[in-house]
Design a protein around this motif. Structure first.
Motif, PDB file in Angstrom:
ATOM      1  N   ARG A   6     -17.443  -0.570  28.255  1.00 55.14           N
ATOM      2  CA  ARG A   6     -18.166  -0.076  29.517  1.00 55.14           C
ATOM      3  C   ARG A   6     -19.638   0.055  28.988  1.00 55.14           C
ATOM      4  NH1 ARG A   6     -15.027   1.499  33.899  1.00 55.14           N
ATOM      5  NH2 ARG A   6     -13.024   0.668  33.769  1.00 55.14           N
ATOM      6  N   SER A   7     -20.463   0.004  30.118  1.00 55.35           N
ATOM      7  CA  SER A   7     -21.976   0.284  30.049  1.00 55.35           C
ATOM      8  C   SER A   7     -22.066   1.789  29.380  1.00 55.35           C
ATOM      9  CB  SER A   7     -22.741   0.164  31.177  1.00 55.35           C
ATOM     10  OG  SER A   7     -24.058   0.372  30.927  1.00 55.35           O
ATOM     11  N   SER A   8     -23.177   1.924  28.682  1.00 57.73           N
ATOM     12  CA  SER A   8     -23.500   3.684  28.129  1.00 57.73           C
ATOM     13  C   SER A   8     -24.365   4.143  29.394  1.00 57.73           C
ATOM     14  CB  SER A   8     -24.507   3.185  26.935  1.00 57.73           C
ATOM     15  OG  SER A   8     -25.512   2.499  27.088  1.00 57.73           O
ATOM     16  N   VAL A   9     -24.727   3.141  30.302  1.00 62.21           N
ATOM     17  CA  VAL A   9     -25.496   3.968  31.519  1.00 62.21           C
ATOM     18  C   VAL A   9     -24.428   4.558  32.656  1.00 62.21           C
ATOM     19  CG1 VAL A   9     -27.228   3.766  33.058  1.00 62.21           C
ATOM     20  CG2 VAL A   9     -27.426   2.413  30.986  1.00 62.21           C
ATOM     21  N   ALA A  10     -24.895   5.576  32.943  1.00 60.50           N
ATOM     22  CA  ALA A  10     -23.955   6.266  34.009  1.00 60.50           C
ATOM     23  C   ALA A  10     -24.238   5.987  35.311  1.00 60.50           C
ATOM     24  CB  ALA A  10     -24.113   7.700  33.831  1.00 60.50           C
ATOM     25  N   ALA A  11     -23.521   5.678  36.307  1.00 54.17           N
ATOM     26  CA  ALA A  11     -23.758   5.445  37.616  1.00 54.17           C
ATOM     27  C   ALA A  11     -24.364   6.841  38.457  1.00 54.17           C
ATOM     28  CB  ALA A  11     -22.409   5.104  38.420  1.00 54.17           C
ATOM     29  N   PRO A  12     -25.341   6.447  39.237  1.00 52.57           N
ATOM     30  CA  PRO A  12     -26.213   7.416  39.870  1.00 52.57           C
ATOM     31  C   PRO A  12     -25.132   8.536  40.743  1.00 52.57           C
ATOM     32  CG  PRO A  12     -26.616   5.547  41.084  1.00 52.57           C
ATOM     33  CD  PRO A  12     -25.831   5.178  39.737  1.00 52.57           C
TER      34      PRO A  12
ATOM     35  N   GLU B 117     -36.008  -0.450  38.190  1.00 51.76           N
ATOM     36  CA  GLU B 117     -35.401   0.726  38.639  1.00 51.76           C
ATOM     37  C   GLU B 117     -33.887   0.483  38.707  1.00 51.76           C
ATOM     38  OE1 GLU B 117     -37.772   2.584  42.091  1.00 51.76           O
ATOM     39  OE2 GLU B 117     -37.863   0.422  42.508  1.00 51.76           O
ATOM     40  N   LEU B 118     -33.603  -0.493  38.179  1.00 53.50           N
ATOM     41  CA  LEU B 118     -31.826  -0.757  38.144  1.00 53.50           C
ATOM     42  C   LEU B 118     -31.004   0.187  37.826  1.00 53.50           C
ATOM     43  CD1 LEU B 118     -31.621  -4.466  37.600  1.00 53.50           C
ATOM     44  CD2 LEU B 118     -31.195  -3.520  39.992  1.00 53.50           C
ATOM     45  N   ALA B 119     -29.897   0.660  38.532  1.00 53.35           N
ATOM     46  CA  ALA B 119     -28.787   1.539  38.152  1.00 53.35           C
ATOM     47  C   ALA B 119     -27.290   0.985  38.550  1.00 53.35           C
ATOM     48  CB  ALA B 119     -29.140   2.773  38.714  1.00 53.35           C
ATOM     49  N   PRO B 120     -26.551   1.332  37.607  1.00 53.72           N
ATOM     50  CA  PRO B 120     -25.055   0.740  37.915  1.00 53.72           C
ATOM     51  C   PRO B 120     -24.549   1.056  39.392  1.00 53.72           C
ATOM     52  CG  PRO B 120     -25.004   1.935  35.763  1.00 53.72           C
ATOM     53  CD  PRO B 120     -26.488   2.226  36.388  1.00 53.72           C
ATOM     54  N   GLY B 121     -24.076  -0.001  39.823  1.00 56.71           N
ATOM     55  CA  GLY B 121     -23.658  -0.102  41.388  1.00 56.71           C
ATOM     56  C   GLY B 121     -24.656  -0.668  42.147  1.00 56.71           C
ATOM     57  N   ASP B 122     -25.863  -1.087  41.651  1.00 51.97           N
ATOM     58  CA  ASP B 122     -26.782  -1.817  42.572  1.00 51.97           C
ATOM     59  C   ASP B 122     -26.156  -3.383  42.593  1.00 51.97           C
ATOM     60  OD1 ASP B 122     -28.320   0.575  42.793  1.00 51.97           O
ATOM     61  OD2 ASP B 122     -29.923  -0.248  41.104  1.00 51.97           O
ATOM     62  N   LEU B 123     -26.774  -3.916  43.860  1.00 46.50           N
ATOM     63  CA  LEU B 123     -26.413  -5.224  43.883  1.00 46.50           C
ATOM     64  C   LEU B 123     -27.680  -6.032  43.448  1.00 46.50           C
ATOM     65  CD1 LEU B 123     -24.948  -4.921  47.650  1.00 46.50           C
ATOM     66  CD2 LEU B 123     -23.838  -4.996  45.691  1.00 46.50           C
ATOM     67  N   VAL B 124     -27.521  -7.057  42.620  1.00 43.07           N
ATOM     68  CA  VAL B 124     -28.538  -7.982  42.143  1.00 43.07           C
ATOM     69  C   VAL B 124     -28.277  -9.418  42.520  1.00 43.07           C
ATOM     70  CG1 VAL B 124     -29.138  -6.343  40.015  1.00 43.07           C
ATOM     71  CG2 VAL B 124     -27.187  -7.930  39.898  1.00 43.07           C
TER      72      VAL B 124
END
Length: 356
Positions: free
Chosen positions: A234-240, A304-311
């Motif tokens: 899993r990513s180390s970045v938490a979802a907002p 600014e990208l954060a987990p859950g964003d659509l790219v």
């Protein structure tokens, strides 16, 4: 006389070209030689494309198939909306027709009663009545009933007008539906043709070359460093927020599932079908296509990208993935390449959207 015949048979002396004329003659000679060489080359078989050329062309065909897939998805959604609207119009017309028939039956009963009463002139009926007071009371009542029946008749006329309007709208919607179904078929045929061409092209490779191509999934599709399988770290970045975390969790659960164009899960996905399903699992309804999903939230920059964003990727916004942090996304690349993790840097970035 002999000298004349000898002069007649003597070949004229040829003059050599000089200056610009000489250069022109040389150019024409070279052009003729090049044309002859080209014609001779065309008569020979074209050289066999290299594996790299085959893979590059297959990538192009797969991307064109994805473009057609998103158009198919949009046409399918539009056709479904037309079918729903048509069904609603038909249902409303049926309900109004039922009410109209009930009103007609009531008017018919009233008309029958009038006929049975003989339709006698009111003055004569008063004269023949043995109880004038009772007659006058009944006449007043009948007048009121007549007013109500006149209102009912007007109501019937209004209902008939509404039904005619509904039927006209239904006919119009039927024309729209036929057009959207034609679009649906056109885009479906385009997808199938592109995929068939790609498969035919890849069939010219050796088994080892095809296996290598499938493993890489093509750089244009973000596969060279992608990972498939539910054991991916899993990513180390938490979802907002919680909903974004749920969407990301769903996407991780879809790793390894096959790409199928037009699919929205649960066992297979195309690119926008995966992102729609991920956010649906979080209780959020997204539109169906890439070019509508990009407007389904607030635009954010790449920084600014954060987990859950659509790219989104490519001109025309024809591919989408779900950002998971650390410069990576989960996406459904193309047929033959299952849902996987890939860096967002491996495709031309077109924008990002943060779903509320």
């Amino acid at each position: 006389m002999a000298a004349h015949r000898e002069a007649a048979h003597r070949k004229p002396k040829q003059r050599l070209f000089t200056g610009p004329a000489a250069r022109t003659a040389a150019t024409l000679a070279l052009a003729g030689a090049a044309t002859t060489t080209a014609l001779e080359g065309a008569a020979q078989a074209d050289p066999r494309p290299t594996p790299a050329q085959v893979e590059s062309e297959a990538d192009r065909l797969y991307h064109e198939a994805e473009v057609a897939t998103e158009r198919y998805n949009g046409a399918k959604e539009a056709a479904a909306a037309s079918e729903k609207a048509l069904d609603a119009l038909r249902d409303e017309a049926a309900r109004r027709t039922e009410r109209l028939n009930t009103a007609r039956d009531a008017l018919g009963s009233f008309a029958t009663a009038q006929y049975r009463s003989g339709g006698i002139d009111p003055a004569i009926r008063l004269a023949l009545s043995s109880d004038p007071d009772e007659y006058l009371e009944r006449a007043s009542y009948e007048n009121r009933v007549g007013d109500r029946q006149a209102g009912a008749l007007n109501g019937v006329r209004r209902q008939m007008s509404h039904i005619a309007q509904l039927r006209a709208r239904a006919e119009d919607e039927l024309v729209v539906l036929a057009s959207r179904r034609a679009d649906l078929k056109k885009h479906k045929d385009a997808v199938r043709a592109k995929l068939a061409d790609a498969r035919k092209l890849l069939a010219t490779l050796t088994a080892d070359q095809r296996a290598a191509y499938e493993r890489s999934a093509g750089a244009a599709h973000g596969g060279s460093t992608a990972r498939a399988g539910r054991s991916a770290p899993r990513s180390s970045v938490a979802a907002p927020h919680a909903r974004a975390a749920q969407a990301v969790g769903f996407a991780y659960g879809a790793l390894g599932k096959p790409y199928v164009w037009g699919a929205t899960g649960p066992f297979s996905f195309d690119c926008s079908g995966l992102t729609q399903a991920a956010w649906r699992a979080a209780g959020v309804s997204l539109p169906r296509t890439t070019y509508t999903q990009i407007n389904a939230g607030r635009r954010v920059s790449r920084s600014e990208l954060a987990p859950g964003d659509l790219v989104f990727f490519y001109p025309g916004v024809t591919h989408v993935g779900l950002y998971i942090g650390d410069g990576r996304m989960i996406h459904a690349p193309r047929p033959g390449a299952p849902v996987r993790i890939a860096p967002i840097s491996e495709m031309p970035f077109a924008g990002a959207t943060r779903v509320a």
